[in-house]
Structure formats: structure tokens, C-alpha cells
Design a protein around this motif. Structure first.
Motif, short mmCIF file in Angstrom:
data_model
loop_
_atom_site.label_atom_id
_atom_site.label_comp_id
_atom_site.label_asym_id
_atom_site.label_seq_id
_atom_site.Cartn_x
_atom_site.Cartn_y
_atom_site.Cartn_z
N LEU A 1 1.03 -1.17 0.16
CA LEU A 1 -0.06 0.00 0.00
C LEU A 1 0.83 1.40 0.13
O LEU A 1 0.60 2.37 -0.69
CB LEU A 1 -0.82 -0.21 1.13
CG LEU A 1 -1.81 1.32 1.57
CD1 LEU A 1 -2.55 1.57 0.26
CD2 LEU A 1 -2.61 1.13 2.77
N ILE A 2 1.95 1.40 0.93
CA ILE A 2 2.87 2.43 0.83
C ILE A 2 3.55 2.84 -0.50
O ILE A 2 3.52 3.64 -0.71
CB ILE A 2 3.71 2.33 2.16
CG1 ILE A 2 3.16 2.33 3.55
CG2 ILE A 2 4.73 3.33 2.27
CD1 ILE A 2 3.89 1.82 4.73
N ASP A 3 3.85 1.67 -0.92
CA ASP A 3 4.71 1.80 -2.02
C ASP A 3 3.69 2.27 -3.37
O ASP A 3 4.27 3.06 -3.99
CB ASP A 3 5.47 0.45 -2.48
CG ASP A 3 6.18 0.50 -3.47
OD1 ASP A 3 7.35 1.05 -3.52
OD2 ASP A 3 5.90 -0.27 -4.52
N ALA A 4 2.78 1.75 -3.20
CA ALA A 4 1.70 2.18 -4.41
C ALA A 4 1.48 3.68 -4.43
O ALA A 4 1.25 4.41 -5.10
CB ALA A 4 0.33 1.26 -4.23
N VAL A 5 1.10 4.22 -3.14
CA VAL A 5 0.66 5.53 -3.08
C VAL A 5 2.20 6.34 -3.37
O VAL A 5 1.79 7.40 -4.12
CB VAL A 5 0.48 5.80 -1.57
CG1 VAL A 5 0.50 7.35 -1.26
CG2 VAL A 5 -0.82 5.32 -1.16
N ARG A 12 5.37 17.25 4.10
CA ARG A 12 4.15 16.63 3.87
C ARG A 12 4.13 15.33 3.43
O ARG A 12 3.49 14.26 4.14
CB ARG A 12 3.50 17.38 2.58
CG ARG A 12 2.15 17.05 2.53
CD ARG A 12 1.19 17.57 1.64
NE ARG A 12 -0.06 17.59 1.59
CZ ARG A 12 -0.88 18.19 2.55
NH1 ARG A 12 -0.70 19.37 3.15
NH2 ARG A 12 -2.35 18.08 2.57
N ALA A 13 5.39 14.93 2.83
CA ALA A 13 5.80 13.64 2.40
C ALA A 13 5.83 12.75 3.47
O ALA A 13 5.75 11.63 3.78
CB ALA A 13 6.95 13.39 1.44
N ALA A 28 4.11 8.45 7.64
CA ALA A 28 3.87 8.35 9.16
C ALA A 28 2.54 7.73 9.11
O ALA A 28 2.16 6.74 9.90
CB ALA A 28 3.94 9.39 10.14
N MET A 29 1.58 8.49 8.39
CA MET A 29 0.42 8.09 8.59
C MET A 29 -0.31 6.87 7.85
O MET A 29 -0.96 5.87 8.50
CB MET A 29 -0.44 9.07 7.52
CG MET A 29 -2.08 8.95 7.85
SD MET A 29 -3.03 10.30 6.92
CE MET A 29 -2.62 11.74 7.93
N VAL A 88 -6.03 5.63 11.04
CA VAL A 88 -6.56 6.90 10.12
C VAL A 88 -7.71 6.28 9.39
O VAL A 88 -7.91 5.16 9.12
CB VAL A 88 -5.40 7.32 9.29
CG1 VAL A 88 -4.38 8.08 10.39
CG2 VAL A 88 -4.81 6.46 8.30
N SER A 89 -8.34 7.44 8.63
CA SER A 89 -9.51 7.06 7.64
C SER A 89 -8.69 7.09 6.24
O SER A 89 -7.61 7.60 5.86
CB SER A 89 -10.75 7.76 7.63
OG SER A 89 -10.37 9.31 7.17
#
Length: 449
Positions: free
Chosen positions: A31-35, A421-422, A427-428, A435-436
Motif C-alpha cells: 500500500l505504501i509503495d503504491a501511494v 508533507r511527504a 507516518a500516517m 486513520v481513515s
């Protein structure tokens, strides 16, 4: 043999705490990598062409495209999928030659945003969608599929997208059967466009088709109960492949997690070229040499990889450069590293790189594994330096560390977001259960509060 009902029950009923710890950890990084890849994907020229086309179809909507504004939901799914795969930096399942996250992640994000789902559901849906994608691909039999020209994301990825979207829609098992059947009815896509962004289109179309299948399946739209083995076109029948092993779709389902076999790429380049980069870094680091020290470079790849990546020494576009063994090797030896600036249009015309590409010889050998490479570098002073890899860094046999994945994410995300921001977005995502989906998408949008 019954296949669809067990898969539907698995997707509909599995909770995050029922997913193997290692599999859940890997799904988090998928998921993280895809974002991250999606944020970097805004640098793709072809993405902007695609966005303009979809804006012509429907200019306004309430679904977020990672890193920018809102579009109609199905448009956003397509665009997010294209962004993830645009720069050839996302995941890859080597045994089936399938990118998984471009189909699965946009489907889960779009439904999650629409219905304000939480991050725990998102992570669960990504894990289950990835697992289904890989299992369908393995059951399909890659060699038979590839021999017919099929492109895996359009066949197995569409099923995984429907599973992920259906899980976020909270479908029960009967409606999940409908969703999977409608996804299978749309299974298509071939390798005929290799060497062009057409293959990226296949992945994005699969994501869109999976979401469409899930939404219509949610309304109890009547379908066949067995789309995998049904007569007249079942996905695992001779209509698609002569050597399917359908039992592998459900064998030890929920006990052995096939998603753990999905590789996470370190570089923006084709899979076997990842191994070439690793080999050259090994040689240059140990011997302190660069482009001007090299007289000739021989690269040996598996036959399929040599066919895909061994015939474009002088790519004309950044997209083609990422698929060119000759060019990537030249840029790496010149710069000592390889990333998106290495394929900037100005670099493609660099006379030094053009000249060296003609001194790179790519050959095929059946003894080289599909994702592997052998490099033999001859220096001007007469040394022959050899390195070999059976698979690249990021492969399940040599996974990237969490810190290496963090570094890749930040490098990708900072193509679109400012560094603070990145880091906040990373972290999120690392604590996604808390988180949502809407919070994640807002954090991934430049300038959002």
C-alpha cells in the motif's frame, strides 16, 4: 470442483487479525509503495494525456486522484491505477509477470473514500485483493498464458480489484460471488502493446472493471455461480489456457499467503533490469569505476526478459528508456546511480550515453532465471568484472528493509509533495489502522489542509 464460493467467503469474512502477521506487514508496504509510486507518476507524460481524455468524458467528481484534484469515481480509479504503474517502479509478481497494486489499491481507495471507511478495512482489502490476484495468476499457469499473449493484470488483476472493492463495500459472500463473476466476464488484455504505454492501460482498465463489477455485484445482479470453471468461457478453462491448475486458487487459502511472493522494486525500471542495476552497482562500488573506464558491457538475461528489454539501445522517450537495458546501464555507469532524472529528455540525447549504449550487448540464456541477470564488464585496462544475480533486490528472496522502503517512498512522494508533507503521509500510512481513507487521500494532496 467449487472455486468461487470459497474465494468469496474468504474475501467477505477474513478480518485483519485473521491475516498472517508477515502477510499483513507486506500488504502495508504494498500500500505504501503504491501511494509513493502514484505521486511520482505525475512525472509521466502519458498520464497527462490519459487525464485529459478522461476529463473530456467527465470533468468533475468527488473521488480523489492521488496528488491532485477530484474526478468522477471510475475516472479516479483509472487515473490512480495509471499513476501507480506509470514509471515502472511499482510491485511485481515474478512467477506470473503481474503488477498487483495498480489494480488492487485504487479500487480499495475509491470505495473507501466514497463510504468513509477506516484504514484497517483498507489494509485488509489490499491484502485480500493482492492474495486473490496472485492466486488466480498462479492457477492460470503463466507459461501457457504468456504463450497465448495474455497480459496478467487484465486477467487476474481484475479479479483482485473486484475482491478489494467488494471487501470495502462490505459485500456478503453471495454478492461477492456476483462481483467476482462480473470481473471474470471482463478479463482481457494482451502483450501486443509491449514497448508502449498500452500495457499500463491494461492495468488501469482492470482496476476500473473490478470496481464496476463490485458495485453492480452489490446489487445482487444475477451471475454464474462459477466463473472460473464454467462452460463457455470460464477463466480457468481452455478458453483462456490449456494448462490451468484450478486447485491452486483455493489450496491452503487463508493459511499460506501467496502475496508474500510479490516483489517490491527498488528502481524505476523493468524487473530484469533491476538485476542489471544491482549487478553494476556491485561492480562499480567494489572497483571505483565509471562509464569512461568501460570498453564493453555484456548482459545476459532470460529469453523472455531479453526479448522485452534487449532491443532498444536508443530509446526516444523516458517511458522507453525505463525498459531499455542498454540505456539504463549507460546512465547508471555515468551517474553512479539511477532514478527519474536519469531518463529526462535531455539525458536521452546525451552523446556519451548514446555512444556507450552501442557497446552494450544483450543476449539470452535459458540458464538465467526470469528476473535475473549476468553482467560482464570489460575495462579499457583489460579487466573483466562479472556479477550475477538470480533475482533483484526487493524480490522475496532478498527483500528490501523497512528503511529502504521508507527511503524509496520519500524519494517518490517528494516528486509531488514538499518533504514535510511527504514525511507526514508516510507516518500516517505506517499506522494506517488508526486513520481513515479520506485522511490518507487528503494528506496525499498538495496544498490540502
Amino acid at each position: 470442483m467449487e472455486l468461487t464460493r470459497p474465494v468469496a467467503e474468504f474475501v467477505a469474512q477474513t478480518r485483519l487479525d485473521g491475516i498472517d502477521v508477515a502477510a499483513a506487514h507486506h500488504a502495508r508496504w504494498l500500500l505504501i509503495d503504491a501511494v509513493g509510486c502514484a505521486l511520482a507518476g505525475h512525472g509521466s507524460r502519458e498520464f497527462h494525456t490519459t487525464r485529459q481524455a478522461l476529463t473530456n468524458i467527465g470533468p468533475q467528481g468527488d473521488a480523489t486522484v492521488l496528488g491532485e484534484d477530484r474526478h468522477p469515481l471510475l475516472n479516479a480509479v483509472f487515473l490512480n491505477a495509471y499513476l501507480i504503474t506509470a514509471l515502472t517502479a511499482c510491485d511485481f509478481h515474478v512467477p506470473t509477470r503481474c503488477h498487483v497494486t495498480p489494480e488492487v489499491v485504487p479500487a480499495a481507495l475509491a470505495v473507501g473514500e466514497r463510504f468513509d471507511r477506516g484504514g484497517e478495512e483498507l489494509l485488509t482489502a489490499v491484502a485480500l485483493g493482492a492474495e486473490v490476484t496472485v492466486r488466480v495468476g498462479v492457477a492460470f499457469d503463466f507459461s501457457a498464458k504468456h504463450a497465448r499473449g495474455w497480459h496478467a493484470p487484465g486477467l487476474s488483476g481484475v479479479i483482485g480489484a473486484a475482491a478489494a472493492a467488494g471487501r470495502m463495500l462490505r459485500l456478503d459472500a453471495p454478492r461477492m460471488v456476483n462481483a467476482l463473476a462480473l470481473a471474470a466476464a471482463q478479463a482481457a488484455g494482451t502483450f501486443v502493446g509491449h514497448g508502449t504505454p498500452q500495457l499500463k492501460f491494461n492495468q488501469a482498465r482492470a482496476a476500473l472493471s473490478g470496481v464496476l463489477a463490485a458495485f453492480i455485484g452489490a446489487e445482487a445482479f444475477p451471475t454464474t455461480p462459477e466463473p472460473f470453471l464454467g462452460i463457455n468461457g470460464g477463466l480457468l478453462t481452455p478458453t483462456y489456457t490449456d494448462h490451468a491448475r484450478p486447485e491452486l486458487l483455493v489450496d491452503q487459502l487463508g493459511e499460506v499467503w501467496q502475496l508474500l511472493q510479490i516483489s517490491l522494486r527498488r528502481w524505476p525500471a523493468g524487473t530484469s533490469i533491476q538485476s542489471v542495476i544491482d549487478c553494476l552497482l556491485e561492480i562499480t562500488t567494489a572497483n571505483a569505476i565509471g562509464l569512461d573506464d568501460v570498453k564493453r558491457l555484456d548482459v545476459t538475461l532470460a529469453p523472455a526478459s531479453a526479448q522485452l528489454h534487449g532491443h532498444q539501445p536508443h530509446p526516444r522517450t523516458p517511458f522507453l528508456a525505463l525498459l531499455s537495458t542498454h540505456y539504463v546501464a549507460a546512465a547508471l555507469l555515468a551517474d553512479g546511480h539511477f532514478w527519474l532524472p536519469s531518463v529526462a529528455p535531455s539525458r536521452l540525447a546525451d552523446p556519451r550515453l548514446q555512444a556507450f549504449a552501442d557497446r552494450v550487448v544483450v543476449s539470452a540464456d535459458d540458464s538465467v532465471p526470469d528476473a535475473g541477470a549476468v553482467t560482464s564488464l570489460l575495462t579499457h585496462d583489460g579487466r573483466t568484472l562479472v556479477a550475477k544475480r538470480d533475482f533483484p533486490r526487493g524480490h522475496p528472496s532478498d527483500p528490501l528493509s523497512d528503511d529502504e522502503m521508507r527511503a524509496k517512498f520519500l524519494r517518490c512522494a517528494q516528486e509531488r509533495l514538499d518533504p514535510p508533507r511527504a514525511r507526514r503521509l508516510l507516518a500516517m500510512l505506517e499506522r494506517v489502522e488508526h486513520v481513515s481513507v479520506r485522511e490518507i487521500l487528503s494528506a496525499a494532496t498538495p496544498g490540502a489542509a
